[in-house]
Design a protein around this motif. Structure first.
Motif, PDB file in Angstrom:
ATOM      1  N   CYS A 149       0.944  -1.408  -0.167  1.00 33.01           N
ATOM      2  CA  CYS A 149      -0.029  -0.081   0.177  1.00 33.01           C
ATOM      3  C   CYS A 149       0.995   1.172  -0.094  1.00 33.01           C
ATOM      4  CB  CYS A 149      -0.956   0.003   1.254  1.00 33.01           C
ATOM      5  SG  CYS A 149      -2.132  -1.222   1.176  1.00 33.01           S
ATOM      6  N   ARG A 150       1.905   1.213   0.727  1.00 33.06           N
ATOM      7  CA  ARG A 150       2.808   2.482   0.833  1.00 33.06           C
ATOM      8  C   ARG A 150       3.475   2.797  -0.491  1.00 33.06           C
ATOM      9  NH1 ARG A 150       4.008   0.805   6.187  1.00 33.06           N
ATOM     10  NH2 ARG A 150       5.504  -0.706   5.451  1.00 33.06           N
ATOM     11  N   ARG A 151       3.700   1.667  -1.211  1.00 33.63           N
ATOM     12  CA  ARG A 151       4.462   1.967  -2.605  1.00 33.63           C
ATOM     13  C   ARG A 151       3.436   2.495  -3.605  1.00 33.63           C
ATOM     14  NH1 ARG A 151       6.350  -3.928  -3.010  1.00 33.63           N
ATOM     15  NH2 ARG A 151       7.225  -3.413  -5.186  1.00 33.63           N
ATOM     16  N   ASP A 152       2.502   2.536  -3.231  1.00 28.73           N
ATOM     17  CA  ASP A 152       1.367   3.039  -4.348  1.00 28.73           C
ATOM     18  C   ASP A 152       1.662   4.666  -4.554  1.00 28.73           C
ATOM     19  OD1 ASP A 152      -0.733   2.946  -6.198  1.00 28.73           O
ATOM     20  OD2 ASP A 152      -2.153   3.620  -4.931  1.00 28.73           O
ATOM     21  N   ASP A 153       1.992   5.392  -3.431  1.00 30.31           N
ATOM     22  CA  ASP A 153       2.260   6.954  -3.654  1.00 30.31           C
ATOM     23  C   ASP A 153       3.243   7.015  -4.520  1.00 30.31           C
ATOM     24  OD1 ASP A 153      -0.056   7.035  -2.053  1.00 30.31           O
ATOM     25  OD2 ASP A 153       1.064   7.915  -0.440  1.00 30.31           O
ATOM     26  N   ALA A 154       4.376   6.097  -4.389  1.00 34.33           N
ATOM     27  CA  ALA A 154       5.764   6.268  -5.250  1.00 34.33           C
ATOM     28  C   ALA A 154       5.298   6.139  -6.557  1.00 34.33           C
ATOM     29  CB  ALA A 154       6.640   5.311  -4.871  1.00 34.33           C
ATOM     30  N   VAL A 155       4.315   5.245  -7.012  1.00 36.44           N
ATOM     31  CA  VAL A 155       4.035   5.028  -8.366  1.00 36.44           C
ATOM     32  C   VAL A 155       3.309   6.142  -9.093  1.00 36.44           C
ATOM     33  CG1 VAL A 155       2.458   3.787 -10.087  1.00 36.44           C
ATOM     34  CG2 VAL A 155       4.018   2.454  -8.240  1.00 36.44           C
ATOM     35  N   ASP A 156       2.547   6.961  -8.026  1.00 34.62           N
ATOM     36  CA  ASP A 156       1.645   8.066  -8.508  1.00 34.62           C
ATOM     37  C   ASP A 156       2.717   9.265  -8.622  1.00 34.62           C
ATOM     38  OD1 ASP A 156      -0.895   6.567  -8.133  1.00 34.62           O
ATOM     39  OD2 ASP A 156      -1.387   7.472  -6.157  1.00 34.62           O
ATOM     40  N   LEU A 157       3.612   9.257  -8.014  1.00 37.47           N
ATOM     41  CA  LEU A 157       4.525  10.234  -8.195  1.00 37.47           C
ATOM     42  C   LEU A 157       5.469  10.106  -9.703  1.00 37.47           C
ATOM     43  CD1 LEU A 157       6.384  11.224  -4.924  1.00 37.47           C
ATOM     44  CD2 LEU A 157       5.222  12.698  -6.545  1.00 37.47           C
ATOM     45  N   LEU A 158       5.603   8.782  -9.634  1.00 33.55           N
ATOM     46  CA  LEU A 158       6.602   8.474 -11.206  1.00 33.55           C
ATOM     47  C   LEU A 158       5.461   9.003 -12.168  1.00 33.55           C
ATOM     48  CD1 LEU A 158       8.088   4.986 -10.471  1.00 33.55           C
ATOM     49  CD2 LEU A 158       9.104   7.060 -11.185  1.00 33.55           C
ATOM     50  N   ASN A 159       4.353   8.557 -12.026  1.00 34.72           N
ATOM     51  CA  ASN A 159       3.361   8.743 -13.200  1.00 34.72           C
ATOM     52  C   ASN A 159       3.102  10.243 -13.412  1.00 34.72           C
ATOM     53  OD1 ASN A 159       1.106   8.250 -14.984  1.00 34.72           O
ATOM     54  ND2 ASN A 159      -0.509   8.922 -13.454  1.00 34.72           N
ATOM     55  N   ALA A 160       3.289  11.137 -12.410  1.00 33.09           N
ATOM     56  CA  ALA A 160       3.268  12.758 -12.461  1.00 33.09           C
ATOM     57  C   ALA A 160       4.548  12.832 -13.177  1.00 33.09           C
ATOM     58  CB  ALA A 160       3.098  13.415 -11.210  1.00 33.09           C
ATOM     59  N   GLU A 161       5.573  12.449 -13.174  1.00 32.01           N
ATOM     60  CA  GLU A 161       6.738  12.833 -13.787  1.00 32.01           C
ATOM     61  C   GLU A 161       6.793  12.264 -14.992  1.00 32.01           C
ATOM     62  OE1 GLU A 161      10.706  12.039 -11.711  1.00 32.01           O
ATOM     63  OE2 GLU A 161       9.262  11.682  -9.694  1.00 32.01           O
ATOM     64  N   VAL A 162       6.268  11.165 -15.376  1.00 31.00           N
ATOM     65  CA  VAL A 162       6.104  10.675 -16.873  1.00 31.00           C
ATOM     66  C   VAL A 162       5.272  11.706 -17.710  1.00 31.00           C
ATOM     67  CG1 VAL A 162       5.065   8.900 -18.385  1.00 31.00           C
ATOM     68  CG2 VAL A 162       6.527   8.421 -16.486  1.00 31.00           C
ATOM     69  N   ILE A 163       4.150  12.132 -16.979  1.00 31.82           N
ATOM     70  CA  ILE A 163       3.305  13.004 -17.630  1.00 31.82           C
ATOM     71  C   ILE A 163       3.783  14.532 -18.123  1.00 31.82           C
ATOM     72  CG2 ILE A 163       0.780  14.338 -17.396  1.00 31.82           C
ATOM     73  CD1 ILE A 163      -0.163  11.716 -16.008  1.00 31.82           C
ATOM     74  N   SER A 164       4.699  14.843 -16.973  1.00 24.74           N
ATOM     75  CA  SER A 164       5.350  16.265 -17.263  1.00 24.74           C
ATOM     76  C   SER A 164       6.365  16.069 -18.296  1.00 24.74           C
ATOM     77  CB  SER A 164       5.880  16.732 -16.080  1.00 24.74           C
ATOM     78  OG  SER A 164       7.001  17.055 -15.861  1.00 24.74           O
ATOM     79  N   GLU A 165       7.064  14.761 -18.338  1.00 26.27           N
ATOM     80  CA  GLU A 165       8.007  14.738 -19.492  1.00 26.27           C
ATOM     81  C   GLU A 165       7.202  14.627 -21.047  1.00 26.27           C
ATOM     82  OE1 GLU A 165      10.982  11.529 -18.843  1.00 26.27           O
ATOM     83  OE2 GLU A 165      11.550  11.295 -20.896  1.00 26.27           O
TER      84      GLU A 165
END
Lengths: 226, 226
Positions: A149-165
């Protein structure tokens, strides 16, 4: 618990693990199709979905049989309904792997567009979260489930970085909008896989502790997002 | 069927209808927030999610109670597990309505960007499919359930049209990329609501006919997409 019930529960849990392994491989292959631009691998993933669907139907029927024949109560009842729900989630993850493979098919028209490293990092993290959530289920390991469950936030962050790229690519060059949108979709599909793995881990916590963890987590995440 | 089981099943089905009404309203409000650029309505949707979550937990506990106390078999067992699954889907649709409301919040920075008519048409269609799928469930009406499944393809087509309209905006003007991406996300969320309504309708077909309709439909759609 009767010996038969014990045996049947262990049987559907083994089936569930096999289904998860199948789905995990589809995720890895879909990403492979994306990076290597391999149409044959994309088609392999898309075709594999039928086996996942058949497997899911089989497991659901087994669960209903257990409920009808053994009429389990307490923790055995929760174990059986947990299998029903996880089974459903795995089938949806299979569909998402197919969606990623479809984006890989479309990306073949844009062979020079760079696939963001973080997209692949996200996919590997989502796949590993799925494996760990299933593992926490068969071992009834709440500690491991909370880790997922804790790792889900890290994936959301990665997703935000991918979208910004991807957004930067679109701004720089109008011809890049098409492929960037395909990867934008792929990124969302991967994020949803991580979400579903988190759902599974939350079901494990619920199963063991009898409390519904998922909404507490949802609310924490929502507060963090706003 | 015992009188008590009958009464308890009717009770959770009524609860499920109430939850669906709650979620349908959230979809309508989220779209309203989008078109009227009303932050207060967006916040109302986001805050409403907690009530949906609590309601879902309640219904799930009631289902487990029915399974444990009445140990239903045959069609009553399938009815109970159908409620479990539909309940899960409704909670996810609530989350998607929240996601649309969050996009409405972000769109307030771009008040002149035109919201595609087809996006709103899609949302209304998805909301109506949800209402009809629940209706087919309480009336065990396979004919109506099949009608819902058929409408999913029309929503997929609308989604493709919305995406193509947004893509044109992005190509025409780099400053439009941001808001177009928000609406791109909103469009996907609406498409997923229609998918989940279709899942519910497929569960109704399964419940009545004892056959698993969803994968046959999935495959038809996949063939049409490729």
């Amino acid at each position: 618990m009767s010996k038969h019930l014990q045996r049947d529960l262990e049987h559907i849990e083994r089936e569930l693990l096999a289904l998860s392994a199948q789905v995990e491989e589809m995720i890895a292959l879909a990403c492979n199709a994306l990076t290597e631009q391999r149409l044959d691998i994309a088609v392999q993933v898309i075709d594999g979905d039928q086996r996942v669907d058949e497997h899911e139907v089989l497991i659901e029927e087994e669960c209903l049989k257990i409920l009808a024949l053994h009429q389990p109560v307490a923790v055995d009842l929760r174990r059986t309904t947990a299998v029903l729900k996880i089974n459903n989630d795995l089938e949806r993850i299979g569909d998402l792997a197919v969606n990623i493979a479809e984006r890989a098919e479309q990306m073949r028209t844009y062979p020079t567009f760079p696939i963001p490293d973080k997209l692949l990092e996200m996919a590997e993290e989502a796949r590993s979260m799925l494996a760990d959530s299933l593992d926490s289920f068969v071992r009834l390991d709440v500690h491991a489930a909370r880790g997922v469950c804790r790792r889900d936030d890290a994936v959301d962050l990665l997703n935000a970085e991918v979208i910004s790229e991807l957004r930067e690519h679109m701004h720089r060059d109008g011809n890049q909008i098409e492929p960037a949108l395909y990867l934008f979709s792929a990124s969302r599909h991967i994020e949803r896989i991580a979400d579903l793995a988190t759902n599974i881990a939350e079901d494990v916590i619920y199963l063991v502790e009898g409390e519904i963890a998922r909404h507490r987590h949802d609310r924490m995440v929502n507060v963090a997002k706003n």
